[in-house]
Design an enzyme around this catalytic site. Sequence first.
Site: not given
Length: 482
Positions: A232, A328
């Site tokens: 991220e 994810e």
Amino acid sequence: MNIIRWRKPLTTSTLFATLLAGGLAGAAYAGPRAQVWITTSDHRQALQAQAPVAFGDDSARRLHIEVDPEQRYQQMVGFGASITDSSAWLIQHRMSPEQRDALLRELFGRENGGLGLSFTRLTIGASDFSRHHYSLDDPPGNQPDPDLEHFSIEPNRGDVVPVTRAALAINPRLQVMASPWSAPAWMKSNNSLIQGTLRPEYYDAFARYLLKFVDAYAAEGIPIFALTVQNEPDFEPKDYPGMRLNAPARARLIGDHLGPLLATRKDAPQIFDWDHNWDKPQEPLGVLNDPAAGKYVSAIAWHCYGGEVEAQTPVHEAFPDKDAYLTECSGGDWEPIISGGLTLQAREQVIGATRNWARGVLFWNLALDQDGGPHAGGCDTCRGVVTFDSATGAVSRTDEYYALAHASRFVRPGARRIASEGEGGDLDHVAFRNEDDGSLVLVVTNSSRRARRLSVGQGEQVLRYTLPARSLATFVWTPEAP
């Protein structure tokens, strides 16, 4: 993970369609029989085998899905979830050896109805789902260590290493990828594992840090097949390790440092870029368009917490030689998961991701306890694929478990996604062909609060079935030779 980015509920795709009915009135029983498994949202039926259903020569088609094995798309790596520090610690230290072996065989094995999970992800250093914050190179006083003399995977030897090694012993085809949540603090602009960015003078050291991780895990019998350079990278969490690393920075890191280092190695891990949400496809496109970095990137890794799954397709179409993976997506106690439940998880993460070119699908934590932990910061409403009672080691299975199971148990590594077409309102579907035996697998969700009658066709043959309200189904059959 960045829970605040969980996107608004998706509208039901108009791309999908129908299947499944308990009766076959009027059909001529001329064709193969499909095996059927059903899970309902209330888990009253949980991966429950149904009576086989015959294909017949039947022109009466209602909501219809047409499966075409001749139209083939991406080859599958598989389905799974991350062996986070928290998951590994629970499995290793809160279960008896007998409980642990039984659970790992259920998750990673194929015998006795095992899920056959064939894809997993490790964290390089701590994530929010660790019991404390650390990197793999934490020198005394946070002093710079460009030669990586203090590098060590010792923090992982008591849990992540033995659990991953045990999973590989059960399923030697398990593919293991890995992602860092932060560079070591001494490499960063703020000298902290939390927030900040990577200082350019340490790009080379960080690339070598990632390779030392690969080598250390290989020495433990755990081959790493792919790396991302940052989890991220467009988000800086405030209470757990993270690091902002925009597209130009990732391009420099990959193009000038990590990529050339890997290019000198035999059987080097692949590089996946992005490892973040669907809502900013310009970020991975920026790296793929970079002439130095793009050639080293083999795939784009996506997360589900912002944007729409369809974003995967235009990136793939712009760079058809680059793969896609969903790396994810967490289940948990927030909207739209609460109201969407099983069918939401299945239609977006399993069906939607693979229909938009994903070769692999990962949920987040493989296992969490009854309190959604242990964790050090971050999400306190997440859940794992399985939930532990940390006092007894007893396990319960979540919606994510069944969403994975309806694909992973039946779609084997190396299978090809094939065409499945049809309009169906609340029905979504995806189909695969197992290359080893030619069997076909169709996964279908019914998100409606009422049962749906539908038909499934392959060539001239059709089966009919009634899919229960708010349910997930898998059909498996082997076409007859022409």
